[in-house]
Design a protein around this motif. Structure first.
Motif, short mmCIF file in Angstrom:
data_model
loop_
_atom_site.label_atom_id
_atom_site.label_comp_id
_atom_site.label_asym_id
_atom_site.label_seq_id
_atom_site.Cartn_x
_atom_site.Cartn_y
_atom_site.Cartn_z
N GLU A 66 2.49 7.24 -6.91
CA GLU A 66 2.14 7.85 -7.31
C GLU A 66 1.81 9.20 -7.25
O GLU A 66 2.36 9.74 -7.62
CB GLU A 66 0.51 7.69 -6.71
N GLU A 67 2.70 9.69 -5.95
CA GLU A 67 3.17 10.98 -5.63
C GLU A 67 4.58 10.99 -6.14
O GLU A 67 4.71 12.31 -6.43
CB GLU A 67 3.34 11.06 -3.59
N GLN A 97 0.83 -1.25 -0.35
CA GLN A 97 -0.15 -0.33 -0.35
C GLN A 97 1.29 1.02 0.20
O GLN A 97 0.73 1.93 -1.19
CB GLN A 97 -1.18 -0.50 1.39
N ILE A 98 1.96 1.38 0.78
CA ILE A 98 2.53 2.85 1.20
C ILE A 98 3.58 2.89 -0.37
O ILE A 98 3.86 3.55 -0.59
CB ILE A 98 3.34 2.30 2.42
N GLU A 139 2.18 2.24 -3.05
CA GLU A 139 1.99 2.41 -4.27
C GLU A 139 1.59 3.80 -4.54
O GLU A 139 1.77 4.72 -5.16
CB GLU A 139 0.63 1.06 -4.25
N LYS A 140 1.23 4.31 -2.89
CA LYS A 140 0.99 5.44 -2.31
C LYS A 140 2.09 6.23 -2.39
O LYS A 140 2.04 7.12 -3.52
CB LYS A 140 0.67 5.42 -1.72
#
Length: 700
Positions: free
Chosen positions: A370-371, A363-364, A366-367
């Motif tokens: 994206e950032e 999850q982190i 992928e985040k």
């Protein structure tokens, strides 16, 4: 001649039960009290009698013997009650017999039925000399033989009973009638009597009943945890209740009678319910037993543990989310010491925490990606001054990293430098080739969404006919084996993937191809390193080397792979297209060693009948072993070798849009939560909406 004895008016006794109870039995007197005697059994009681002196008895027997000896008839001394015999008495009796012309002595026990027949048969042999001499067996030896005989007969009888009696409801009268003709039954009854035979039968029936009850009990106890799970699954409802209150609570549940039955008589194992095989419900009075209470306590403890484990999972997740030490890409081994404590280890296995950590990392990561893509868009001016082929030099990459290096979104991927560099290269590729296939948001690119929206509203007849053809031809599949030793294969595979889109598609001459890579660095005869698998059929092989050892590995692997397919129907690996490439060390093309490796590679390529590519020129491709031109050259060669390649272009030209009535230009950011349907649906729902004559999938 027989000795005549007179015992007038004496009763004839047939069994000891008559003694003292003469009036209760038929009274039969001896005829005239006269008997003809052929021999005598002189009995001596060797047990310890009450108020009786053995020496006096022996004196009496001695006097009696003197009288009997006058008859000249055979005499056998019989020692009675040897089962309770006193050793001194027995020894004195034997001494007496020896002193009286060596009389024969038989040790007996009427209670144990030991040597009774032997006493009479010994006397008969003395009377009738024509009979064989009888061997006299001491009491304890005879007792042992008899015990063995009885034990053997008992085993056979018990086997007979177990074979005939299978149900605990069998009656003795029926079974006794069935066993009358069986030798096992007859032998045991002869030795031990009918009453003992019946006793063994009753013991067997009782054992069958207990076994039946125990099976039913185990079945009920096995069902009890399921009943608890179905009726009282909520810990808050039962956490502080006693067993008595839990029983009352169970009775109030709607499905109570589905699991339990309340019997009028208790306990259940003393009622006819044990034979009610059709009713498998649990007798409710079983709840009052200790095993049932233990199962309830186990159910309660299970619910408490599950709650505690769930709390530990939540606490661990919260720990991950709040800990500043957990960054994208950090291995579990490094993070464990910062987030684990003794309570965590007490309740859950480390593998469960590793699984939670892995999901959190996904999850982190992928985040963070994206950032980071947002960061690249914010610094878009960094990518405007590249060459037309969109390949940044080493210096340019250094400038990009220097500019972005102070940003937190750049630092967030510090543990994932390879993926961060790949994102930069993909972003550069998108800047210079902006298509929906190269879009970082693919497959949720806004262009793809609009095409899908239009195609779902109206499907042209020509599209219906060519739908399958387009889906098969627009994106072809290339399966490529990369063979190299000491990390060469994995390294090149990572470099190729960095040039692909997010869904592993590669652009060749403006068209998309699904690229599947299989790097191999070990023994190709092992299944894990096989060229082909049930899900992977190779179209070609890229062979890498940077030394004599790695070149030898390539040659041996190709030969082993070809040998493994000889004689098979699927021997296409023999003709698999090969490409041999010398991997340069970051553009180093000088030195005699390199020249020697090139010559050796050319010789091997000639031997293997494959293509040989010169090492990449210096400075082409930042940090790459092979430049993109060589990769494209290899893939184009594979495409040419595939005879079934049939590409159909679905891209319409600008001229195709000349006859449209209305042109709409939309400017939406990919990933924007704003829905394109809100703009297009009012137009697409119009009565005048019709398909365009051009071939574009995004024009109407």
């Amino acid at each position: 001649a027989a000795t005549k004895l007179a015992s007038a008016e004496k009763l004839m006794y047939f069994c000891t039960d008559q003694l003292g109870l003469e009036q209760d039995f038929e009274q039969k007197q001896m005829p005239d009290g006269k008997l003809l005697v052929d021999g005598f059994l002189l009995c001596i009681d060797v047990s310890r009698g009450m108020n009786r002196n053995f020496d006096d008895q022996l004196k009496f027997v001695s006097n009696l013997y003197n009288q009997l000896a006058k008859t000249k008839k055979p005499i056998v001394v019989v020692l009675t009650k040897c089962d309770e015999g006193v050793e001194r008495y027995i020894r004195d009796a034997h001494t007496f017999a020896l002193s009286k012309k060596n009389l024969q002595v038989v040790e007996t026990s009427a209670r144990s039925n030991v040597n009774i027949d032997l006493a009479f048969s010994t006397l008969v042999q003395l009377i009738d000399k024509s009979r064989g001499k009888t061997k006299i067996i001491p009491y304890f030896e005879a007792l042992k033989q008899q015990s063995q005989q009885i034990a053997a007969a008992k085993d056979k009888y018990e086997w007979l009973v177990s074979r005939i009696v299978k149900n605990h409801n069998e009656m003795w009268s029926n079974v006794n009638r069935k066993m009358q003709s069986s030798p096992e039954y007859q032998d045991y009854v002869y030795l031990e009597g009918t009453q003992k035979a019946k006793k063994l039968f009753l013991q067997h029936v009782h054992r069958l009943k207990q076994e039946h009850i125990e099976r039913r009990r185990k079945m009920y106890l096995a069902m009890l945890p399921q009943a608890f799970e179905a009726l009282i699954p909520d810990l808050d409802e039962i956490d502080h209740l006693s067993c008595v209150k839990v029983e009352k609570l169970l009775e109030t549940k709607p499905d109570f009678l589905k699991w339990f039955i309340v019997l009028e008589e208790t306990p259940w194992d003393a009622t006819s319910h044990i034979d009610n095989m059709e009713n498998e419900r649990i007798p409710f009075d079983l709840m009052e037993t200790q095993p049932a209470e233990q199962l309830y306590e186990a159910h309660l403890e299970k619910l408490r543990n599950e709650r505690k484990r769930a709390e530990m999972r939540r606490a661990f997740k919260e720990n991950l989310e709040t800990s500043p030490f957990i960054t994208p890409g950090k291995p579990w081994e490094e993070a464990r010491s910062f987030i684990m404590n003794e309570d965590f280890y007490m309740w859950l296995e480390e593998s469960i925490y590793m699984d939670i950590y892995s999901k959190h990392q996904k999850q982190i990561i992928e985040k963070a990606k994206e950032e980071f893509q947002e960061l690249l868009l914010e610094y878009s001016e960094l990518f405007y001054e590249l060459e037309l082929d969109a390949k940044p030099s080493k210096e340019k990459m250094g400038v990009i990293q220097d500019v972005l290096g102070e940003e937190q979104r750049f630092k967030a991927l510090q543990k994932l430098q390879a993926e961060r560099d790949a994102l930069i290269l993909k972003h550069i590729h998108f800047v210079y080739h902006p298509t929906k296939e190269t879009c970082p948001s693919c497959p949720v690119c806004i262009d793809s969404k609009i095409e899908h929206l239009i195609s779902s509203r109206f499907i042209r007849p020509s599209e219906r006919n060519q739908k399958n053809l387009l889906s098969d031809s627009n994106i072809d599949r290339i399966n490529l084996v990369i063979l190299g030793k000491d990390g060469l294969a994995r390294e090149l595979a990572n470099e190729i993937r960095a040039l692909c889109t997010n869904d592993d598609k590669y652009v060749i001459e403006g068209k998309m191809y699904e690229l599947s890579l299989r790097p191999i660095e070990g023994n190709v005869r092992l299944p894990v390193n096989s060229f082909q698998t049930p899900t992977f059929q190779p179209h070609g092989c890229l062979c890498l080397y940077n030394s004599k050892e790695s070149l030898s590995y390539v040659v041996e692997s190709i030969e082993k792979s070809r040998e493994s397919t000889i004689g098979r129907r699927d021997n296409h690996l023999v003709h698999l297209p090969l490409t041999l490439i010398l991997v340069n060390k970051r553009g180093d093309t000088s030195g005699e060693t390199l020249h020697s490796l090139i010559q050796q590679g050319q010789q091997i390529a000639s031997k293997l009948q494959c293509v040989f590519l010169d090492p990449a020129s210096a400075g082409i491709g930042y940090g790459r072993n092979i430049n993109e031109k060589q990769i494209s050259q290899v893939l184009k060669g594979l495409l040419d070798s595939k005879r079934n390649l049939n590409l159909v272009s679905s891209t319409s030209s600008i001229k195709d849009l000349a006859d449209v009535d209305l042109r709409i230009v939309m400017c939406l950011m990919c990933g924007d939560p704003f829905n394109a349907d809100d703009i297009l649906l009012p137009i697409l729902q119009s009565q005048t909406y019709r398909p365009s004559q051009c071939g574009s999938s995004s024009s109407v």
